[in-house]
Design an enzyme around this catalytic site. Structure first.
Site, short mmCIF file in Angstrom:
data_model
loop_
_atom_site.label_atom_id
_atom_site.label_comp_id
_atom_site.label_asym_id
_atom_site.label_seq_id
_atom_site.Cartn_x
_atom_site.Cartn_y
_atom_site.Cartn_z
N HIS A 72 0.79 -1.25 -0.10
CA HIS A 72 0.01 0.14 0.17
C HIS A 72 0.89 1.14 0.07
O HIS A 72 1.94 1.27 0.32
CB HIS A 72 -0.97 0.01 1.00
N HIS A 111 5.47 6.13 -1.31
CA HIS A 111 6.00 4.88 -1.61
C HIS A 111 5.45 3.71 -1.26
O HIS A 111 4.42 3.79 -0.58
CB HIS A 111 7.54 5.04 -0.79
#
Length: 173
Positions: free
Chosen positions: A34, A115
């Site tokens: 995620h 990220h």
């Protein structure tokens, strides 16, 4: 209860990330790959109702979110975290700002670096070896994401979706 806000990339990116996470990420079993939009926070039942209402408003006013993954990177020397770098873009930045203002305002512990974590809690020698190999690899994924998720943490430390918010003016399912 502890909550967080994240978006999940496509299955293709998740499968790619998981091919590394299962070996290098101590949180592999707790949450799928995620991109964290808001770090974990505490909220009671009443507060979360207000937050859900605000998140619906934010989602309705947010365009679909472009995701462009371009390389492996790291937070070293701050921490031995290895991640897939998601190129910042205006939509992502604006969404992050909105998720940290109004009733969602807080002091973010970190600067927003989009990220997808693939490794954490690695001993220094293993980190250096793994990152040394990964940073030489070419990575390129481009897609759009049309939803983000309010998650909550279960007693065993894993995270599950509390509610999903569709962006781009789409109706909630």
């Amino acid at each position: 209860m502890k909550y967080g806000i994240a978006l999940f990339p496509s299955k293709r990116i998740q499968d790619f990330a998981n091919s590394y996470r299962k070996r290098y990420d101590s949180h592999y079993a707790l949450i799928p790959p995620h991109l964290t939009l808001k770090e974990p926070f505490e909220a009671d039942d009443q507060k979360i109702k207000e937050i859900v209402k605000e998140l619906r408003k934010i989602a309705a006013e947010t365009d679909v979110i472009p995701l462009k993954v371009t390389k492996f990177s790291s937070f070293y020397p701050t921490s031995n975290v290895i991640y897939l770098k998601v190129e910042p873009n205006e939509t992502l930045e604006r969404l992050h700002e909105r998720l940290h203002s109004g009733i969602l305002a807080d002091k973010s512990e970190y600067v927003f670096v989009p990220h997808i974590t693939i490794g954490r809690d690695l001993p220094n020698a293993e980190y250096a070896d793994v990152y040394g190999q990964l940073r030489m690899q070419n990575v390129h994924f481009e897609e759009t994401v049309d939803r983000f998720h309010l998650l909550y943490q279960l007693e065993n430390g894993s995270w599950t979706v509390y509610e999903t918010f569709l962006v781009g003016g789409k109706e909630q399912e």
